[in-house]
Write an enzyme that holds these catalytic residues in place. Structure first.
Site, PDB file in Angstrom:
ATOM      1  N   ARG A   1       1.298  -1.015  -0.604  1.00 52.18           N
ATOM      2  CA  ARG A   1      -0.243   0.106  -0.291  1.00 52.18           C
ATOM      3  C   ARG A   1       0.978   1.199  -0.281  1.00 52.18           C
ATOM      4  NH1 ARG A   1      -2.791   3.022   4.443  1.00 52.18           N
ATOM      5  NH2 ARG A   1      -3.266   4.423   4.053  1.00 52.18           N
TER       6      ARG A   1
ATOM      7  N   GLU B   1      -7.105   8.783   6.591  1.00 50.94           N
ATOM      8  CA  GLU B   1      -7.372   8.808   7.310  1.00 50.94           C
ATOM      9  C   GLU B   1      -8.003  10.321   7.975  1.00 50.94           C
ATOM     10  OE1 GLU B   1      -4.075   8.399  10.457  1.00 50.94           O
ATOM     11  OE2 GLU B   1      -3.689   6.414  10.412  1.00 50.94           O
TER      12      GLU B   1
ATOM     13  N   HIS C   1      -3.149  10.997   0.914  1.00 45.49           N
ATOM     14  CA  HIS C   1      -2.050  10.609   1.662  1.00 45.49           C
ATOM     15  C   HIS C   1      -1.888  12.630   1.686  1.00 45.49           C
ATOM     16  CE1 HIS C   1      -1.062   7.282   4.907  1.00 45.49           C
ATOM     17  NE2 HIS C   1      -0.305   8.689   5.119  1.00 45.49           N
TER      18      HIS C   1
ATOM     19  N   GLU D   1      -3.903  -0.320   8.278  1.00 51.80           N
ATOM     20  CA  GLU D   1      -1.982   0.110   8.807  1.00 51.80           C
ATOM     21  C   GLU D   1      -2.292  -0.643  10.766  1.00 51.80           C
ATOM     22  OE1 GLU D   1      -1.421   4.366   9.196  1.00 51.80           O
ATOM     23  OE2 GLU D   1      -1.415   4.702   7.122  1.00 51.80           O
TER      24      GLU D   1
ATOM     25  N   TYR E   1      -4.401   1.946  15.760  1.00 49.74           N
ATOM     26  CA  TYR E   1      -3.112   1.798  16.631  1.00 49.74           C
ATOM     27  C   TYR E   1      -2.961   1.893  17.931  1.00 49.74           C
ATOM     28  CZ  TYR E   1      -0.180   3.429  12.428  1.00 49.74           C
ATOM     29  OH  TYR E   1       0.201   3.936  11.051  1.00 49.74           O
TER      30      TYR E   1
ATOM     31  N   ASN F   1      -7.466   1.375   9.941  1.00 45.58           N
ATOM     32  CA  ASN F   1      -5.870   1.966  10.635  1.00 45.58           C
ATOM     33  C   ASN F   1      -6.475   1.835  12.015  1.00 45.58           C
ATOM     34  OD1 ASN F   1      -5.285   2.376   7.778  1.00 45.58           O
ATOM     35  ND2 ASN F   1      -4.705   4.392   8.510  1.00 45.58           N
TER      36      ASN F   1
HETATM   37  O1  IFM Z   1       2.315   8.003  10.274  1.00 49.06           O
HETATM   38  C1  IFM Z   1       0.932   8.056  10.449  1.00 49.06           C
HETATM   39  C2  IFM Z   1       0.526   7.446   8.746  1.00 49.06           C
HETATM   40  O2  IFM Z   1       0.785   8.814   7.809  1.00 49.06           O
HETATM   41  C3  IFM Z   1      -0.287   7.705   8.708  1.00 49.06           C
HETATM   42  N1  IFM Z   1      -1.059   6.447  10.168  1.00 49.06           N
HETATM   43  C4  IFM Z   1      -0.465   6.783  11.274  1.00 49.06           C
HETATM   44  C5  IFM Z   1       0.906   6.835  10.717  1.00 49.06           C
HETATM   45  C6  IFM Z   1       1.919   7.438  12.468  1.00 49.06           C
HETATM   46  O3  IFM Z   1       1.297   8.636  12.762  1.00 49.06           O
END
Ligand code: IFM
Length: 448
Positions: A80, A169, A124, A351, A291, A289
């Site tokens: 990706r 995002e 992006h 992600e 985290y 995505n």
């Molecule tokens: O690096 C970023 C990415 O560009 C978008 N999602 C989160 C990642 C980590 O912060």
């Protein structure tokens, strides 16, 4: 980290890595590329913690063949990447820059030569600066320019890109870029940033139609999600958590999946008749995505926001100070499944990853056991969610390479591959070897 064998993943499960253009390409002034809002922002004093920019980044523009070889060796089945809009259309609209398109064609063909599916994100966060000068995402016209750009890409690459992702995002772009000014373009509009949400979503819907007109490949969007946990037991804390939940997790997904906007009290006069139908155009995949979860409590009296974000205790933390919480990924996937039911398309984790302060040892090797533990936990969480009944068809690690982490500059390393930013030298970390083994085993098992 669990010592049990990694559970099986089904045949066809997509194993990938993710990157984005401004974070890795460099070559900011090469090949006819125009300026983006991130060039402007990064070169504005005080915006980036180490004063750096993405001018050179990982020099992927020149080293893309080496990076494809790293992916082939890793065994991934998909890559990706994002296309830099100002590399293809230097002013955002009008004349196409042929050498910009040629670069992405070489990349796509190189991936296919190695059996890797190209997964292209159109946006992006690197809006061409001339479009920003005309109002950026506050201007409805930008949504139409985005659809034209989608048409250009689909016309050239529509027969070879295997999955299109319109936006990356949009919540982060709205909130950090236009709400509180920590990202480009640096606007501080707080809740007056709602038109940025709406015009991104409108651009997404228009782009879906443009892509489908020229390409038979599936279409997705990559949203950022964070399970919300109330910190504090008062009704006000729970109310704050609900408000943040609606903003972060529902604002972009409810209208995409046909439910209209959640009630957030925004001035929605920018929403015109028919827009919600455009936005709800069917998608084939929802990119997730993930985290970390977010802790939320009631704000102090007089706060301009109806919530306050607070650290969550009880988890290990990454170099970004983000909690490592694989349970949050399983929880999130279950929540999406329950909330959207039959309207939810198959999910791919577009992600998932972590930053640590990875340093080569005396022999030049880079050991990153914390990243291995992170990926191990998150892959098991995905598998557990699949066992719970959620349709997840892929997992992309963020990121292939250490890269330029936006306002954090070069201070946060997310890569499976260490990059010496002075020389561009790539060194696979121990997490790269670990993931190669996981992917090889998974692909061998499913080939049986
Ligand atoms: O690096 C970023 C990415 O560009 C978008 N999602 C989160 C990642 C980590 O912060």
């Amino acid at each position: 980290m669990s010592t049990a064998a990694m559970p099986n993943f089904p045949t066809g499960f997509r194993w990938g890595v993710s990157t984005s253009a401004y974070q890795i390409e460099g070559a900011a002034d090469i090949g006819g590329r125009g300026p983006s809002i991130w060039d402007t922002f990064a070169h504005s004093p005080g915006r980036i913690v180490d004063g750096s920019s993405g001018d050179v980044a990982c020099d992927h523009y020149h080293r893309y063949a080496e990076d494809i070889a790293l992916m082939a060796e890793l065994g991934v089945t998909a890559y990706r990447f994002s296309v830099a809009w100002p590399r293809v259309l230097p002013t955002g609209t009008g004349a196409v820059n042929p050498s910009g398109l040629d670069f992405y064609e070489r990349l796509v063909d190189g991936l296919l030569d190695h059996g890797i599916d190209p997964v292209a994100t159109l946006y992006h966060w690197d809006l061409p600066q001339p479009l920003e000068d005309a109002g950026g995402w506050l201007n409805r016209d930008t949504a139409h320019r985005f659809a034209e750009y989608a048409d250009v890409l689909a016309s050239r690459l529509g027969d070879r890109v295997k999955l299109w992702i319109t936006l990356n995002e949009p919540f982060i772009h709205m909130s950090l870029g236009h709400g509180i000014g920590e990202h480009a373009p640096g606007r501080m509009l707080l809740f007056d940033a709602f038109p940025v949400a709406h015009h991104q979503l409108l651009g997404h819907g228009l782009a879906v139609a443009a892509l489908r007109a020229r390409s038979a490949s599936p279409v997705a969007i990559a949203n950022n999600y964070s399970p919300v946990r109330a910190v504090g037991d008062s009704p006000a804390d729970h109310g704050a958590a609900m408000a943040y939940e609606a903003l972060h997790n529902q604002l972009f997904t409810d209208p995409l999946l046909g439910r209209g906007y959640p009630e957030l009290g925004f001035d929605d006069t920018v929403v015109r008749d028919g827009d919600l139908d455009v936005i709800a155009a069917p998608i084939d995949v929802l990119g997730v995505n993930y985290y970390n979860p977010t802790g939320v409590r009631a704000p102090e009296e007089g706060s301009p926001l109806p919530f306050e974000l607070v650290p969550l205790d009880g988890y290990p933390r990454t170099a970004f100070d983000w909690p490592v919480a694989p349970d949050g990924l399983r929880e999130l996937l279950g929540w999406l499944d329950r909330r959207y039911g039959a309207d939810l398309p198959p999910i791919q984790i577009t992600e998932s990853g972590c930053a640590y302060d990875d340093v080569p040892d005396a022999d030049g090797r880079v050991h990153d056991p914390d990243r291995i533990a992170y990926l191990d936990g998150h892959l098991r969480a995905v598998r557990a969610a699949m066992d719970d009944g959620v349709d997840v068809t892929g997992y992309f690690v963020w990121s292939l390479l250490d890269n330029w982490e936006w306002a954090e500059g070069f201070t946060k390393r997310f890569g499976l591959v260490h990059v010496d930013f002075a020389t561009g030298r790539r060194t696979p970390k121990s997490s790269y070897a670990w993931l190669r083994e996981v992917i090889t085993t998974a692909r061998r098992e499913t080939a049986r």
